[in-house]
Design a protein around this motif. Structure first.
Motif, mmCIF file in Angstrom:
data_model
loop_
_atom_site.group_PDB
_atom_site.id
_atom_site.type_symbol
_atom_site.label_atom_id
_atom_site.label_comp_id
_atom_site.label_asym_id
_atom_site.label_seq_id
_atom_site.Cartn_x
_atom_site.Cartn_y
_atom_site.Cartn_z
ATOM 1 N N GLU A 1 1.117 -0.828 0.017
ATOM 2 C CA GLU A 1 -0.174 0.255 -0.264
ATOM 3 C C GLU A 1 0.701 1.347 -0.036
ATOM 4 O O GLU A 1 2.202 1.117 0.733
ATOM 5 N N SER A 2 0.169 1.804 -0.400
ATOM 6 C CA SER A 2 1.264 3.811 -0.950
ATOM 7 C C SER A 2 -0.716 4.505 -0.126
ATOM 8 O O SER A 2 -1.230 4.660 -0.646
ATOM 9 N N GLY A 3 0.909 5.758 0.023
ATOM 10 C CA GLY A 3 -0.651 7.277 -0.479
ATOM 11 C C GLY A 3 -1.272 7.463 0.862
ATOM 12 O O GLY A 3 -1.597 8.605 1.498
ATOM 13 N N GLY A 4 -1.167 6.888 3.167
ATOM 14 C CA GLY A 4 -1.383 7.494 3.463
ATOM 15 C C GLY A 4 -0.528 8.610 4.036
ATOM 16 O O GLY A 4 0.156 9.302 3.721
ATOM 17 N N GLY A 5 -1.149 8.907 4.846
ATOM 18 C CA GLY A 5 -0.431 10.228 5.965
ATOM 19 C C GLY A 5 -0.989 11.052 7.331
ATOM 20 O O GLY A 5 -2.454 10.520 7.573
ATOM 21 N N LEU A 6 -1.288 12.112 7.060
ATOM 22 C CA LEU A 6 -2.169 12.640 8.777
ATOM 23 C C LEU A 6 -3.188 13.978 6.761
ATOM 24 O O LEU A 6 -1.583 14.783 6.513
ATOM 25 N N VAL A 7 -4.083 14.414 7.454
ATOM 26 C CA VAL A 7 -4.673 15.140 6.475
ATOM 27 C C VAL A 7 -5.462 15.588 7.689
ATOM 28 O O VAL A 7 -6.444 14.951 8.582
ATOM 29 N N GLN A 8 -6.427 17.051 7.466
ATOM 30 C CA GLN A 8 -7.223 17.944 8.418
ATOM 31 C C GLN A 8 -8.724 17.150 7.881
ATOM 32 O O GLN A 8 -8.905 16.023 6.390
#
Length: 120
Positions: A6-13
């Protein structure tokens, strides 16, 4: 050997968007159902969205109208477009695929997971 990454995760508002991608590799003969699951701390893993080889989709009620699953059979990939993200979408997201290899029948494979955090 089959791998899902998988790829593309992260922190978002809250209210933001993220796109997750998952690629399958290895000695793959065919890929049947693919999907995305998630697991939040202290909770069971749950199905977020699924897609058949023919493109039929299903979604958890909590993400309907906000998330879209898609796949590219030629590239052996599945993606999850996540819009209007909420804090309750925070979880580790896992890619899943039922894959037949040249030496075995359909078996469910899992990716290692990617963290999605929705926070202000």
């Amino acid at each position: 050997q089959v791998q899902l990454v998988e790829s593309g995760g992260g922190l978002v508002q809250p209210g933001g968007s993220l796109r997750l991608s998952c690629a399958a590799s290895g000695s793959i003969f065919s890929i049947n159902d693919m999907g995305w699951y998630r697991q939040a701390p202290g909770k069971q893993r749950e199905l977020v969205a699924g897609i058949t080889r023919g493109g039929s989709t299903n979604y958890a009620d909590s993400v309907k109208g906000r998330f879209t699953i898609s796949r590219d059979n030629a590239k052996k990939t599945v993606a999850l477009q996540m819009n209007s993200l909420k804090t309750e979408d925070t979880a580790v997201y896992y890619c899943n695929a039922v894959i037949s290899t040249y030496s075995s029948g359909g078996y469910a494979y899992w990716g290692p997971g990617t963290q999605v955090t929705v926070s202000s």
